[in-house]
Design a protein around this motif. Structure first.
Motif, mmCIF file in Angstrom:
data_model
loop_
_atom_site.group_PDB
_atom_site.id
_atom_site.type_symbol
_atom_site.label_atom_id
_atom_site.label_comp_id
_atom_site.label_asym_id
_atom_site.label_seq_id
_atom_site.Cartn_x
_atom_site.Cartn_y
_atom_site.Cartn_z
ATOM 1 N N ASN A 10 -60.350 -3.701 5.129
ATOM 2 C CA ASN A 10 -59.892 -2.568 4.589
ATOM 3 C C ASN A 10 -60.566 -1.872 3.089
ATOM 4 O OD1 ASN A 10 -58.076 -1.776 6.693
ATOM 5 N ND2 ASN A 10 -56.272 -2.172 5.445
ATOM 6 N N ASP A 11 -60.693 -3.289 2.412
ATOM 7 C CA ASP A 11 -61.593 -2.934 1.128
ATOM 8 C C ASP A 11 -62.163 -4.045 0.602
ATOM 9 O OD1 ASP A 11 -59.376 -4.692 -0.497
ATOM 10 O OD2 ASP A 11 -58.051 -2.810 -0.186
ATOM 11 N N GLU A 12 -62.997 -4.039 -0.418
ATOM 12 C CA GLU A 12 -63.604 -5.165 -0.938
ATOM 13 C C GLU A 12 -62.849 -6.196 -1.484
ATOM 14 O OE1 GLU A 12 -66.526 -4.011 -3.842
ATOM 15 O OE2 GLU A 12 -67.519 -2.785 -2.727
ATOM 16 N N ASP A 13 -61.604 -6.186 -2.175
ATOM 17 C CA ASP A 13 -60.798 -7.274 -2.708
ATOM 18 C C ASP A 13 -60.553 -7.976 -1.292
ATOM 19 O OD1 ASP A 13 -61.151 -6.509 -4.985
ATOM 20 O OD2 ASP A 13 -59.261 -5.205 -5.172
ATOM 21 N N ARG A 14 -59.857 -7.289 -0.335
ATOM 22 C CA ARG A 14 -59.412 -7.891 0.828
ATOM 23 C C ARG A 14 -60.615 -8.766 1.390
ATOM 24 N NH1 ARG A 14 -54.695 -4.510 3.694
ATOM 25 N NH2 ARG A 14 -53.652 -3.786 1.808
ATOM 26 N N ALA A 15 -61.711 -8.265 1.707
ATOM 27 C CA ALA A 15 -62.939 -8.745 2.139
ATOM 28 C C ALA A 15 -63.230 -10.140 1.438
ATOM 29 C CB ALA A 15 -63.977 -7.783 2.088
ATOM 30 N N ARG A 16 -63.282 -9.991 0.015
ATOM 31 C CA ARG A 16 -63.566 -11.051 -0.939
ATOM 32 C C ARG A 16 -62.736 -12.183 -0.710
ATOM 33 N NH1 ARG A 16 -64.396 -8.413 -4.804
ATOM 34 N NH2 ARG A 16 -66.772 -8.499 -5.114
ATOM 35 N N ARG A 17 -61.405 -11.959 -0.815
ATOM 36 C CA ARG A 17 -60.509 -13.037 -0.591
ATOM 37 C C ARG A 17 -60.511 -13.717 0.860
ATOM 38 N NH1 ARG A 17 -56.812 -9.061 -2.828
ATOM 39 N NH2 ARG A 17 -55.801 -8.602 -0.963
ATOM 40 N N ALA A 18 -60.606 -12.852 1.957
ATOM 41 C CA ALA A 18 -60.789 -13.510 3.279
ATOM 42 C C ALA A 18 -61.904 -14.493 3.406
ATOM 43 C CB ALA A 18 -60.764 -12.396 4.326
ATOM 44 N N LEU A 19 -63.038 -13.880 2.674
ATOM 45 C CA LEU A 19 -64.391 -14.475 2.948
ATOM 46 C C LEU A 19 -64.247 -16.030 2.106
ATOM 47 C CD1 LEU A 19 -66.530 -11.587 2.821
ATOM 48 C CD2 LEU A 19 -66.162 -13.143 4.820
ATOM 49 N N ASP A 20 -63.787 -15.617 1.005
ATOM 50 C CA ASP A 20 -63.793 -16.846 -0.135
ATOM 51 C C ASP A 20 -62.809 -18.110 0.640
ATOM 52 O OD1 ASP A 20 -64.291 -18.110 -2.607
ATOM 53 O OD2 ASP A 20 -62.084 -17.874 -3.121
ATOM 54 N N ASN A 21 -61.768 -17.554 1.229
ATOM 55 C CA ASN A 21 -60.714 -18.690 2.041
ATOM 56 C C ASN A 21 -61.644 -19.254 3.010
ATOM 57 O OD1 ASN A 21 -58.479 -17.804 0.423
ATOM 58 N ND2 ASN A 21 -57.709 -16.586 1.871
ATOM 59 N N GLU A 22 -62.782 -18.912 3.512
ATOM 60 C CA GLU A 22 -63.657 -19.566 4.475
ATOM 61 C C GLU A 22 -64.935 -20.161 3.921
ATOM 62 O OE1 GLU A 22 -62.657 -20.370 7.416
ATOM 63 O OE2 GLU A 22 -60.488 -19.423 7.172
ATOM 64 N N SER A 23 -64.910 -20.041 2.572
ATOM 65 C CA SER A 23 -66.258 -20.483 2.148
ATOM 66 C C SER A 23 -66.599 -21.979 2.483
ATOM 67 C CB SER A 23 -66.071 -20.502 0.542
ATOM 68 O OG SER A 23 -65.165 -21.127 -0.035
ATOM 69 N N ALA A 24 -65.858 -23.040 2.544
ATOM 70 C CA ALA A 24 -66.138 -24.355 2.927
ATOM 71 C C ALA A 24 -66.943 -24.316 4.387
ATOM 72 C CB ALA A 24 -64.959 -25.122 2.817
ATOM 73 N N ARG A 25 -66.250 -23.416 5.278
ATOM 74 C CA ARG A 25 -66.675 -23.298 6.478
ATOM 75 C C ARG A 25 -68.112 -22.820 6.475
ATOM 76 N NH1 ARG A 25 -62.246 -21.001 10.548
ATOM 77 N NH2 ARG A 25 -63.936 -21.593 12.127
ATOM 78 N N PHE A 26 -68.419 -21.763 5.639
ATOM 79 C CA PHE A 26 -69.713 -20.987 5.692
ATOM 80 C C PHE A 26 -70.788 -21.995 4.982
ATOM 81 C CE2 PHE A 26 -67.239 -17.202 5.347
ATOM 82 C CZ PHE A 26 -67.572 -16.448 6.459
ATOM 83 N N HIS A 27 -70.298 -22.628 3.882
ATOM 84 C CA HIS A 27 -71.314 -23.690 3.507
ATOM 85 C C HIS A 27 -71.756 -24.647 4.414
ATOM 86 C CE1 HIS A 27 -71.528 -22.655 -0.954
ATOM 87 N NE2 HIS A 27 -70.368 -22.403 -0.898
ATOM 88 N N THR A 28 -70.751 -25.348 5.219
ATOM 89 C CA THR A 28 -70.932 -26.042 6.456
ATOM 90 C C THR A 28 -72.105 -25.667 7.187
ATOM 91 O OG1 THR A 28 -68.817 -27.344 6.098
ATOM 92 C CG2 THR A 28 -70.356 -27.549 7.911
ATOM 93 N N ALA A 29 -71.811 -24.586 7.736
ATOM 94 C CA ALA A 29 -72.660 -23.714 8.622
ATOM 95 C C ALA A 29 -74.136 -23.619 8.019
ATOM 96 C CB ALA A 29 -71.956 -22.361 9.074
ATOM 97 N N LEU A 30 -74.254 -22.903 6.647
ATOM 98 C CA LEU A 30 -75.339 -22.927 5.956
ATOM 99 C C LEU A 30 -76.325 -24.141 5.851
ATOM 100 C CD1 LEU A 30 -74.219 -20.422 3.344
ATOM 101 C CD2 LEU A 30 -75.971 -19.914 5.163
ATOM 102 N N ARG A 31 -75.663 -25.295 5.638
ATOM 103 C CA ARG A 31 -76.320 -26.513 5.511
ATOM 104 C C ARG A 31 -77.069 -26.937 6.982
ATOM 105 N NH1 ARG A 31 -72.032 -27.912 1.947
ATOM 106 N NH2 ARG A 31 -70.630 -28.948 3.841
#
Length: 284
Positions: free
Chosen positions: A111-132
């Protein structure tokens, strides 16, 4: 990660205003350069949304275009759906050309940037794993097709030998010679045996190709082979449909291997790529 996609906006108010479409997550200080790339919303700029040490590539879209009803209509409109898919992939490819990138599914919305940022940040560990995992790698597709069996025509027939079948017993003008029926049945048994042997040989070739390519690849995935006739009237029999994550510095080695395998096995081997490694970013 909870996908905010076409299956429902969080509130009815969201469908009346704008929503945030998220294309991908990457490591890119300051964000990648996306000049000339339009995304799914014409006239709306693509921009970076930092969260932690990562960056999401986002765009404001009309939420009304991504309600359940609107998306179901789009799914039934193949040209329109293809336009969205191509626009999404164009953005992902542009980002991936500049930095390791995790592509997000088509129509991932918040719905907005704040919600997107919070949801994405909650999955940051998984993003880092995939990026590696995918850094300095690309995805390659390998398809193997069985060669036509000896003595068979392109449609899987018996090379015209069916014309030698005995005629009806009451047909005096075409009465078969003694033993013709047994000879015909023997030919059919031999044909079935050859086809089965050919199938087994083709599957062994597929396993050989997969094993050899897997030695070069960092990771691999076997996909369901396409049935004959599923791609523009193509009647070839596909015995391997796989995708491989290959380091960039080994791409030339992969090409040479594919050529060598074609010569050694006589199989029809199709190599495609390099692609953004969609198949190896995991569930994010």
């Amino acid at each position: 990660m909870t996908e905010r996609g076409p299956k429902a906006s969080e509130t009815s108010e969201a469908s009346k205003a704008g929503a945030l479409y998220v294309y991908a997550v990457c490591r890119a200080d300051g964000g990648p350069v996306l000049d000339g790339v339009s995304g799914v919303a014409r006239g709306e700029p693509l921009r970076s949304l930092p969260f932690g040490s990562l960056t999401a590539i986002v765009q404001t879209v009309r939420a009304a275009e991504f309600t359940d009803e609107a998306w179901q209509e789009r799914l039934a409109d193949e040209p329109e759906l293809e336009r969205y898919a191509r626009a999404h992939h164009e953005v992902v490819s542009a980002v991936a050309a500049q930095a390791p990138t995790v592509p997000l599914p088509l129509a991932t919305l918040y719905n907005d940037e704040d919600r997107a940022r919070r949801a994405l940040d909650n999955e940051s560990a998984r993003f880092h794993t995939a990026l590696r995992r995918i850094a300095h790698h690309a995805e390659w597709g390998v398809k193997v097709y069985a060669a036509a069996a000896s003595g068979e025509d392109a449609s899987g027939g018996d090379g015209g030998r069916a014309a030698q079948r005995p005629g009806p017993p009451g047909d005096r003008g075409s009465r078969p010679a003694p033993g013709a029926g047994r000879a015909y049945l023997e030919r059919r048994r031999n044909l079935r045996a050859r086809r089965e042997q050919h199938r087994e040989d083709s599957l062994r070739v597929a396993e050989t190709v997969d094993a050899q390519v897997s030695r070069i690849a960092t990771a691999s995935r076997r996909l369901r082979p396409h049935g004959p006739g599923t791609a523009g009237g193509d009647h070839r029999v596909q015995v391997l449909n796989a995708t491989y994550l290959v380091a960039e510095h080994r791409s030339a080695e992969l090409d040479l291997l594919a050529r060598d395998l074609r010569k050694r096995t006589g199989a029809r081997i199709e190599l495609s790529g390099p692609w953004v490694p969609y198949s190896f970013v995991g569930e994010v």
